[in-house]
Design a protein around this motif. Structure first.
Motif, PDB file in Angstrom:
ATOM      1  N   HIS A  10       0.850  -1.185   0.000  1.00  0.00           N
ATOM      2  CA  HIS A  10       0.000   0.000   0.000  1.00  0.00           C
ATOM      3  C   HIS A  10       0.884   1.232   0.000  1.00  0.00           C
ATOM      4  N   LYS A  11       0.563   2.213  -0.811  1.00  0.00           N
ATOM      5  CA  LYS A  11       1.323   3.479  -0.829  1.00  0.00           C
ATOM      6  C   LYS A  11       0.340   4.628  -0.754  1.00  0.00           C
ATOM      7  N   GLN A  12       0.552   5.524   0.201  1.00  0.00           N
ATOM      8  CA  GLN A  12      -0.396   6.633   0.341  1.00  0.00           C
ATOM      9  C   GLN A  12       0.050   7.879  -0.419  1.00  0.00           C
ATOM     10  N   TRP A  13      -0.877   8.738  -0.742  1.00  0.00           N
ATOM     11  CA  TRP A  13      -0.644  10.090  -1.270  1.00  0.00           C
ATOM     12  C   TRP A  13       0.160  10.103  -2.570  1.00  0.00           C
ATOM     13  N   ILE A  14      -0.409   9.595  -3.610  1.00  0.00           N
ATOM     14  CA  ILE A  14       0.287   9.623  -4.903  1.00  0.00           C
ATOM     15  C   ILE A  14      -0.361  10.707  -5.769  1.00  0.00           C
ATOM     16  N   THR A  15       0.441  11.750  -6.035  1.00  0.00           N
ATOM     17  CA  THR A  15      -0.065  12.888  -6.802  1.00  0.00           C
ATOM     18  C   THR A  15      -0.367  12.467  -8.239  1.00  0.00           C
ATOM     19  N   ASN A  16      -1.581  12.725  -8.672  1.00  0.00           N
ATOM     20  CA  ASN A  16      -2.033  12.429 -10.039  1.00  0.00           C
ATOM     21  C   ASN A  16      -1.860  10.963 -10.432  1.00  0.00           C
ATOM     22  N   ARG A  52      -8.536  14.734   0.837  1.00  0.00           N
ATOM     23  CA  ARG A  52      -9.137  16.082   0.808  1.00  0.00           C
ATOM     24  C   ARG A  52      -8.095  17.032   1.372  1.00  0.00           C
ATOM     25  N   LYS A  53      -7.650  17.981   0.546  1.00  0.00           N
ATOM     26  CA  LYS A  53      -6.495  18.786   0.924  1.00  0.00           C
ATOM     27  C   LYS A  53      -6.861  20.265   1.128  1.00  0.00           C
ATOM     28  N   MET A  54      -5.931  21.012   1.763  1.00  0.00           N
ATOM     29  CA  MET A  54      -6.158  22.456   1.941  1.00  0.00           C
ATOM     30  C   MET A  54      -5.805  23.242   0.683  1.00  0.00           C
ATOM     31  N   ARG A 209       1.669  26.298   0.600  1.00  0.00           N
ATOM     32  CA  ARG A 209       2.050  25.597   1.844  1.00  0.00           C
ATOM     33  C   ARG A 209       2.692  24.233   1.592  1.00  0.00           C
ATOM     34  N   VAL A 210       2.149  23.504   0.627  1.00  0.00           N
ATOM     35  CA  VAL A 210       2.627  22.126   0.424  1.00  0.00           C
ATOM     36  C   VAL A 210       4.028  22.093  -0.185  1.00  0.00           C
ATOM     37  N   THR A 211       4.470  23.203  -0.794  1.00  0.00           N
ATOM     38  CA  THR A 211       5.813  23.163  -1.411  1.00  0.00           C
ATOM     39  C   THR A 211       6.897  23.016  -0.334  1.00  0.00           C
ATOM     40  N   GLU A 212       6.548  23.342   0.917  1.00  0.00           N
ATOM     41  CA  GLU A 212       7.519  23.143   2.010  1.00  0.00           C
ATOM     42  C   GLU A 212       7.441  21.721   2.576  1.00  0.00           C
ATOM     43  N   ILE A 213       6.521  20.938   2.017  1.00  0.00           N
ATOM     44  CA  ILE A 213       6.305  19.598   2.569  1.00  0.00           C
ATOM     45  C   ILE A 213       6.653  18.481   1.581  1.00  0.00           C
ATOM     46  N   TYR A 214       6.025  18.521   0.373  1.00  0.00           N
ATOM     47  CA  TYR A 214       6.256  17.330  -0.479  1.00  0.00           C
ATOM     48  C   TYR A 214       7.577  17.390  -1.238  1.00  0.00           C
ATOM     49  N   GLU A 215       7.968  16.219  -1.762  1.00  0.00           N
ATOM     50  CA  GLU A 215       9.337  15.952  -2.304  1.00  0.00           C
ATOM     51  C   GLU A 215      10.380  16.212  -1.209  1.00  0.00           C
ATOM     52  N   GLY A 216      10.008  15.956   0.045  1.00  0.00           N
ATOM     53  CA  GLY A 216      10.912  16.167   1.169  1.00  0.00           C
ATOM     54  C   GLY A 216      10.651  17.509   1.833  1.00  0.00           C
ATOM     55  N   THR A 217      10.445  17.477   3.157  1.00  0.00           N
ATOM     56  CA  THR A 217      10.148  18.709   3.897  1.00  0.00           C
ATOM     57  C   THR A 217      11.377  19.644   3.903  1.00  0.00           C
ATOM     58  N   SER A 218      11.159  20.872   4.342  1.00  0.00           N
ATOM     59  CA  SER A 218      12.271  21.830   4.434  1.00  0.00           C
ATOM     60  C   SER A 218      13.354  21.314   5.397  1.00  0.00           C
ATOM     61  N   GLU A 219      12.917  20.608   6.437  1.00  0.00           N
ATOM     62  CA  GLU A 219      13.905  20.062   7.389  1.00  0.00           C
ATOM     63  C   GLU A 219      14.805  19.053   6.668  1.00  0.00           C
ATOM     64  N   ILE A 220      14.200  18.240   5.817  1.00  0.00           N
ATOM     65  CA  ILE A 220      14.986  17.231   5.088  1.00  0.00           C
ATOM     66  C   ILE A 220      15.912  17.911   4.067  1.00  0.00           C
TER      67      ILE A 220
HETATM   68  C1  LIG Z   1      -0.505  16.988  -1.203  1.00  0.00           C
HETATM   69  C2  LIG Z   1       0.559  15.944  -1.028  1.00  0.00           C
HETATM   70  C3  LIG Z   1       0.969  15.207  -2.141  1.00  0.00           C
HETATM   71  C4  LIG Z   1       1.953  14.225  -2.016  1.00  0.00           C
HETATM   72  N1  LIG Z   1       2.324  13.502  -3.131  1.00  0.00           N
HETATM   73  C5  LIG Z   1       3.233  12.494  -2.980  1.00  0.00           C
HETATM   74  C6  LIG Z   1       3.595  11.663  -4.108  1.00  0.00           C
HETATM   75  O1  LIG Z   1       3.142  11.871  -5.249  1.00  0.00           O
HETATM   76  N2  LIG Z   1       4.450  10.640  -3.896  1.00  0.00           N
HETATM   77  C7  LIG Z   1       4.987  10.391  -2.663  1.00  0.00           C
HETATM   78  O2  LIG Z   1       5.755   9.446  -2.534  1.00  0.00           O
HETATM   79  N3  LIG Z   1       4.668  11.163  -1.598  1.00  0.00           N
HETATM   80  C8  LIG Z   1       3.806  12.192  -1.721  1.00  0.00           C
HETATM   81  N4  LIG Z   1       3.489  12.952  -0.625  1.00  0.00           N
HETATM   82  C9  LIG Z   1       4.112  12.643   0.662  1.00  0.00           C
HETATM   83  C10 LIG Z   1       5.167  13.675   1.056  1.00  0.00           C
HETATM   84  O3  LIG Z   1       6.336  13.519   0.249  1.00  0.00           O
HETATM   85  C11 LIG Z   1       5.449  13.490   2.552  1.00  0.00           C
HETATM   86  O4  LIG Z   1       4.282  13.884   3.247  1.00  0.00           O
HETATM   87  C12 LIG Z   1       6.645  14.330   2.991  1.00  0.00           C
HETATM   88  O5  LIG Z   1       7.855  13.859   2.411  1.00  0.00           O
HETATM   89  C13 LIG Z   1       6.805  14.326   4.522  1.00  0.00           C
HETATM   90  O6  LIG Z   1       6.783  13.031   5.013  1.00  0.00           O
HETATM   91  P1  LIG Z   1       5.751  12.646   6.172  1.00  0.00           P
HETATM   92  O7  LIG Z   1       4.408  13.187   5.832  1.00  0.00           O
HETATM   93  O8  LIG Z   1       5.896  11.183   6.399  1.00  0.00           O
HETATM   94  O9  LIG Z   1       6.266  13.470   7.410  1.00  0.00           O
HETATM   95  P2  LIG Z   1       7.143  12.930   8.620  1.00  0.00           P
HETATM   96  O10 LIG Z   1       8.343  12.215   8.073  1.00  0.00           O
HETATM   97  O11 LIG Z   1       6.260  12.237   9.597  1.00  0.00           O
HETATM   98  O12 LIG Z   1       7.661  14.287   9.246  1.00  0.00           O
HETATM   99  C14 LIG Z   1       6.918  15.023  10.237  1.00  0.00           C
HETATM  100  C15 LIG Z   1       7.783  16.196  10.678  1.00  0.00           C
HETATM  101  O13 LIG Z   1       9.003  15.730  11.250  1.00  0.00           O
HETATM  102  C16 LIG Z   1      10.104  16.267  10.541  1.00  0.00           C
HETATM  103  N5  LIG Z   1      11.158  15.253  10.417  1.00  0.00           N
HETATM  104  C17 LIG Z   1      11.010  13.952  10.057  1.00  0.00           C
HETATM  105  N6  LIG Z   1      12.194  13.333  10.010  1.00  0.00           N
HETATM  106  C18 LIG Z   1      13.130  14.265  10.344  1.00  0.00           C
HETATM  107  C19 LIG Z   1      14.548  14.255  10.475  1.00  0.00           C
HETATM  108  N7  LIG Z   1      15.259  13.159  10.224  1.00  0.00           N
HETATM  109  N8  LIG Z   1      15.156  15.388  10.843  1.00  0.00           N
HETATM  110  C20 LIG Z   1      14.440  16.520  11.074  1.00  0.00           C
HETATM  111  N9  LIG Z   1      13.096  16.601  10.964  1.00  0.00           N
HETATM  112  C21 LIG Z   1      12.464  15.492  10.600  1.00  0.00           C
HETATM  113  C22 LIG Z   1       9.552  16.650   9.172  1.00  0.00           C
HETATM  114  O14 LIG Z   1      10.337  17.652   8.543  1.00  0.00           O
HETATM  115  C23 LIG Z   1       8.159  17.127   9.522  1.00  0.00           C
HETATM  116  O15 LIG Z   1       8.201  18.463   9.969  1.00  0.00           O
HETATM  117  C24 LIG Z   1       2.531  13.963  -0.740  1.00  0.00           C
HETATM  118  C25 LIG Z   1       2.117  14.711   0.371  1.00  0.00           C
HETATM  119  C26 LIG Z   1       1.158  15.694   0.241  1.00  0.00           C
HETATM  120  C27 LIG Z   1       0.739  16.477   1.463  1.00  0.00           C
END
Ligand SMILES: Cc1cc2nc3c(=O)[nH]c(=O)nc-3n(C[C@H](O)[C@H](O)[C@H](O)COP(=O)(O)OP(=O)(O)OC[C@H]3O[C@@H](n4cnc5c(N)ncnc54)[C@H](O)[C@@H]3O)c2cc1C
Length: 251
Positions: A10-16, A52-54, A209-220
């Protein structure tokens, strides 16, 4: 299994994802994470919850389920256990795409706010002529240009086949920060109107908002960049040239 593999998971959140005809699936095989080509209409493929997203609501975000999906050996992408390299390489390039998306959102928000500020008058003049608003516009434009240049730098390097792990991370980190700051300021420039759905700025604010989250968060991204710095320092200690010149400018 004989002649191929059986994938379940199972894989969650796959864009398009739902729009795809063929998917690249990363799954754990005997020798580690492996990449496979999977047809979207193969037996055992199904889609679950629609998120359902913001923001970015014109893109679908869905959960994929694989239940005993047969994949012939010739549809394995690369060697067994080589999938992580394929996945991480894809992310390096993908981050440049998100940086470009962030620059686009910021630019749209800035242009809308600048036009609005030149038309809306308070206290006898356009709000763009009040220094508090004019300085916001100046900061917004400057940040966007810097974000765009970082994005071009990474894209330029990618076009030339160079390593873009850190350059892509820098571009995404900065451009996504700028998209959020600029969308926030653009909304402020519109005042109460900015909060209303009559103008696109509230959507830019949500989409950014999501640009700071997907493809790796800003922390990553910071993790990736700081590891690169440490590698650079370690490399420079080994070479007589010191830190400067130990690495290409882009990278
Ligand atoms: C709208 C949307 C579309 C998406 N589309 C896709 C897609 O097409 N394909 C796909 O594979 N994924 C997709 N994602 C998933 C997305 O890539 C992840 O949500 C994102 O990489 C963050 O992972 P997480 O949600 O598991 O957060 P977590 O890993 O649980 O992180 C939670 C918090 O902890 C911080 N954190 C975690 N680990 C560390 C660390 N080692 N050091 C410091 N801080 C840390 C994070 O920065 C964050 O602030 C999508 C997500 C969204 C919201």
């Amino acid at each position: 299994m004989e002649g191929g593999y059986e994938l379940s998971g199972h894989k969650q959140w796959i864009t398009n994802g739902r729009a795809a005809g063929t998917m690249i699936v990363f799954a754990r095989a005997e020798d580690g994470v492996t990449a496979f080509l999977v047809s979207a209409d193969a037996a055992g493929v199904s889609w679950g919850k629609h998120a359902r997203k913001m923001g970015v609501i014109s893109a679908t975000t869905d959960d994929l389920h694989l239940s005993g999906v047969f994949v012939p050996e010739e549809d394995r992408l690369g060697g067994e256990g080589r999938g992580l390299g394929v996945a991480l390489g894809t992310l390096d390039g993908g981050r440049i795409g998100i940086a470009a998306q962030a620059v686009g959102i910021a630019e749209a928000a800035f242009r809308y706010a600048a036009r609005y500020a030149s038309e809306r008058t308070t206290f006898g003049k356009p709000i763009a002529e009040h220094q508090a608003v004019a300085f916001k516009l100046a900061d917004m434009q400057t940040k966007i240009r810097a974000a765009r240049l970082l994005t071009y730098e990474a894209a330029w390097a990618k076009d030339r086949g160079m390593r873009v792990t850190e350059a892509g991370a820098r571009a995404k980190l900065y451009a996504s920060t700028v998209a959020n700051e600029v969308a926030d300021e653009a909304l402020q420039v519109l005042g109460g109107q900015g909060y209303m759905k009559d103008h696109p700025v509230e959507r830019y604010y949500r989409d950014a908002r999501v640009t700071e989250i997907y493809e790796g968060t800003s922390e990553i991204q910071r993790l990736v960049i700081s590891r690169g710095i440490l590698e650079e320092i370690a490399g420079s200690l080994e070479s007589p040239g010191g830190v400067r010149g130990s690495r290409p400018v882009v990278g």
